[in-house]
Design a protein around this motif. Structure first.
Motif, mmCIF file in Angstrom:
data_model
loop_
_atom_site.group_PDB
_atom_site.id
_atom_site.type_symbol
_atom_site.label_atom_id
_atom_site.label_comp_id
_atom_site.label_asym_id
_atom_site.label_seq_id
_atom_site.Cartn_x
_atom_site.Cartn_y
_atom_site.Cartn_z
ATOM 1 N N GLN A 243 4.210 13.405 -2.040
ATOM 2 C CA GLN A 243 4.897 12.473 -1.139
ATOM 3 C C GLN A 243 4.004 11.273 -0.898
ATOM 4 O OE1 GLN A 243 7.943 12.524 0.486
ATOM 5 N NE2 GLN A 243 7.298 10.569 1.349
ATOM 6 N N CYS A 244 4.611 10.085 -0.834
ATOM 7 C CA CYS A 244 3.851 8.915 -0.401
ATOM 8 C C CYS A 244 3.417 9.169 1.041
ATOM 9 C CB CYS A 244 4.699 7.648 -0.480
ATOM 10 S SG CYS A 244 3.811 6.185 0.102
ATOM 11 N N ALA A 245 2.134 8.955 1.301
ATOM 12 C CA ALA A 245 1.600 9.303 2.615
ATOM 13 C C ALA A 245 1.105 8.074 3.374
ATOM 14 C CB ALA A 245 0.468 10.322 2.465
ATOM 15 N N GLU A 246 1.569 6.893 2.965
ATOM 16 C CA GLU A 246 1.212 5.666 3.686
ATOM 17 C C GLU A 246 2.511 4.913 3.931
ATOM 18 O OE1 GLU A 246 -1.963 4.381 4.510
ATOM 19 O OE2 GLU A 246 -0.854 2.780 5.517
ATOM 20 N N TYR A 247 2.814 4.623 5.180
ATOM 21 C CA TYR A 247 4.108 4.015 5.477
ATOM 22 C C TYR A 247 4.274 2.712 4.691
ATOM 23 C CZ TYR A 247 8.106 2.020 7.741
ATOM 24 O OH TYR A 247 9.334 1.459 7.954
ATOM 25 N N CYS A 248 5.382 2.617 3.929
ATOM 26 C CA CYS A 248 5.553 1.471 3.027
ATOM 27 C C CYS A 248 6.931 0.854 3.155
ATOM 28 C CB CYS A 248 5.285 1.900 1.585
ATOM 29 S SG CYS A 248 6.275 3.331 1.077
ATOM 30 N N GLY A 249 7.622 1.128 4.242
ATOM 31 C CA GLY A 249 8.915 0.483 4.457
ATOM 32 C C GLY A 249 10.028 1.492 4.648
ATOM 33 N N GLN B 124 0.836 -1.201 0.000
ATOM 34 C CA GLN B 124 0.000 0.000 0.000
ATOM 35 C C GLN B 124 0.876 1.259 0.000
ATOM 36 O OE1 GLN B 124 -1.904 -2.452 0.203
ATOM 37 N NE2 GLN B 124 -3.740 -2.146 1.419
ATOM 38 N N HIS B 125 0.477 2.217 -0.833
ATOM 39 C CA HIS B 125 1.098 3.536 -0.805
ATOM 40 C C HIS B 125 -0.042 4.562 -0.778
ATOM 41 C CE1 HIS B 125 4.995 1.763 -2.064
ATOM 42 N NE2 HIS B 125 4.289 1.021 -2.886
ATOM 43 N N SER B 126 0.298 5.826 -0.670
ATOM 44 C CA SER B 126 -0.742 6.850 -0.760
ATOM 45 C C SER B 126 -0.200 8.047 -1.530
ATOM 46 C CB SER B 126 -1.193 7.274 0.645
ATOM 47 O OG SER B 126 -2.325 8.116 0.540
ATOM 48 N N GLN C 50 12.296 3.161 3.027
ATOM 49 C CA GLN C 50 12.518 4.421 2.310
ATOM 50 C C GLN C 50 11.213 5.149 1.985
ATOM 51 O OE1 GLN C 50 15.182 5.982 2.088
ATOM 52 N NE2 GLN C 50 16.717 4.442 2.573
ATOM 53 N N HIS C 51 10.208 4.930 2.807
ATOM 54 C CA HIS C 51 8.934 5.648 2.648
ATOM 55 C C HIS C 51 9.160 7.163 2.523
ATOM 56 C CE1 HIS C 51 5.027 7.300 3.759
ATOM 57 N NE2 HIS C 51 5.538 7.777 4.857
ATOM 58 N N ALA C 52 10.097 7.694 3.325
ATOM 59 C CA ALA C 52 10.343 9.140 3.313
ATOM 60 C C ALA C 52 10.877 9.606 1.962
ATOM 61 C CB ALA C 52 11.311 9.525 4.423
ATOM 62 N N PHE C 53 11.640 8.738 1.269
ATOM 63 C CA PHE C 53 12.164 9.095 -0.050
ATOM 64 C C PHE C 53 11.313 8.467 -1.142
ATOM 65 C CE2 PHE C 53 16.396 10.064 2.004
ATOM 66 C CZ PHE C 53 16.268 11.416 1.796
ATOM 67 N N MET C 54 10.005 8.614 -1.001
ATOM 68 C CA MET C 54 9.101 8.237 -2.083
ATOM 69 C C MET C 54 8.340 9.516 -2.441
ATOM 70 S SD MET C 54 6.629 4.958 -2.397
ATOM 71 C CE MET C 54 5.504 4.820 -3.805
ATOM 72 N N ALA C 55 9.117 10.464 -2.944
ATOM 73 C CA ALA C 55 8.555 11.774 -3.272
ATOM 74 C C ALA C 55 8.258 11.835 -4.770
ATOM 75 C CB ALA C 55 9.540 12.859 -2.893
HETATM 76 CU CU1 CUA Z 1 5.111 4.378 -0.564
HETATM 77 CU CU2 CUA Z 1 5.174 5.174 1.646
#
Ligand code: CUA
Length: 338
Positions: free
Chosen positions: A206-212, A171-173, A214-219
């Motif tokens: 920005q990805c707004a659903e924690y996905c592992g 899941q991502h957002s 490097q979630h923070a670097f899913m811009a």
């Molecule tokens: Cu994709 Cu957080």
């Protein structure tokens, strides 16, 4: 003794309340990736809701602080107790009736905005398919076959864009705070949303659903530009790509084709057609490397090729044993794309 302790408690609560207000206000400045700097109709709804909630919270805050102040003042002057009958009326009014009215109001406004956000008021002119990966965004323009890029979406300013969201893994957002509210990418489902930018600009998402890890670097970046600029960018995504011009770029292309690069990436118009990592057909023109992890310049590109794990640990690309003499050519070739 008891009295002074409870008086101190009252003062402590009042001070904590004022501090909480100060801290919450310091986080409210607008700017990049701020919901409070809305540039599109979707984000304006979210901003409106934010201000409504803020206004209600402020009203309650002021009321509670006023009552606290009143209690402090009273304590010092008299020991008169509130009669039981007064307390029942007071608690029913402020503890039941007022909260109920506020909840009904917020619920009604929320439903109105949810309904308004379901679809744009005009027919979208551009379709974009977004596929979430750990940890980057694959971007397709389905109306123009082979128009593929990564981590950035160009759109024509003032036109509504329909966005279809799927995920290749977890899941991502998808969230571009200045343009639209969040929409989740859910495994096995196709979600859709839309956005529109009312003025040209570059809007960070920005990805707004924690996905592992490097979630923070899913811009990602949404670039709103004039119709002609958008059309020419879109046309540039489709091969045939320009032939590399310099000798270094041609050598770099050969290195790319014979090394591990081509087993994971596509450069349209060449023999590299793998789809494990992002399509690199226009990589030279993109805003960042690794979905916001590093600036897209020759130095960072070299570092990324040799060992991207030092820049974005956990990403799917293993370190590449490129011969030192080949690296400048490879960088020159990739910089020439897009
Ligand atoms: Cu994709 Cu957080």
């Amino acid at each position: 003794m008891r009295r002074s302790v409870s008086t101190r408690l009252l003062w402590a609560s009042a001070s904590a309340g004022v501090l909480a207000l100060v801290f919450s206000l310091t986080g409210c400045s607008g700017g990049q990736q701020s919901t409070l700097d809305a540039v599109g109709p979707g984000a304006r709804r979210t901003e409106g809701l934010w201000w409504l909630f803020f206004g209600i919270s402020m009203g309650i805050f002021v009321e509670v602080m006023a009552l606290l102040g009143w209690a402090l003042w009273r304590r010092r002057r008299s020991r008169v107790r509130i009669k039981d009958g007064d307390a029942v009326g007071f608690i029913s009014a402020l503890g039941v009736v007022v909260p109920l009215l506020i909840l009904i109001l917020v619920y009604g406004v929320g439903l109105r905005d949810l309904n308004a956000l379901a679809a744009p008021d005009d027919e979208p002119t551009v379709n974009v398919d977004v596929v979430g990966h750990r940890w980057w965004w694959e971007i397709h323009y389905p109306d123009r076959p082979q128009a593929v890029t990564a981590n950035e979406i160009h759109i024509p300013v003032g036109e509504s864009v329909r966005i279809r969201l799927t995920t290749a893994d977890v899941q991502h957002s998808f969230w571009v705070p200045q343009l639209m509210p969040k929409t989740d990418l859910i495994a096995g489902k196709v979600n859709s949303t839309w956005l529109r930018a009312d003025r040209p600009g570059r809007y960070r998402g920005q990805c707004a659903e924690y996905c592992g890890q490097q979630h923070a670097f899913m811009a990602l970046l949404v670039i709103a530009e004039s119709r002609p600029q958008f059309d020419s960018w879109l046309a540039g995504l489709v091969p045939p790509t320009d032939e590399p011009l310099t000798d270094a770029e041609q050598r770099g292309r050969a290195v790319f084709a014979r090394s591990a690069c081509a087993t994971c990436h596509t450069v349209r118009g060449t023999s590299a057609t793998a789809t494990v990592g992002p399509d690199l057909t226009n990589v030279g023109g993109r805003w960042s490397l690794g979905a916001g992890a590093a600036p897209n310049d020759p130095g960072h590109l070299g570092g990324w090729i040799v060992n991207s794990q030092t820049i974005k640990p956990g990403n799917a690309m293993p370190p590449q044993p490129v011969a030192p003499g080949d690296l400048p050519d490879l960088i020159a070739y990739l910089r020439s794309l897009g």
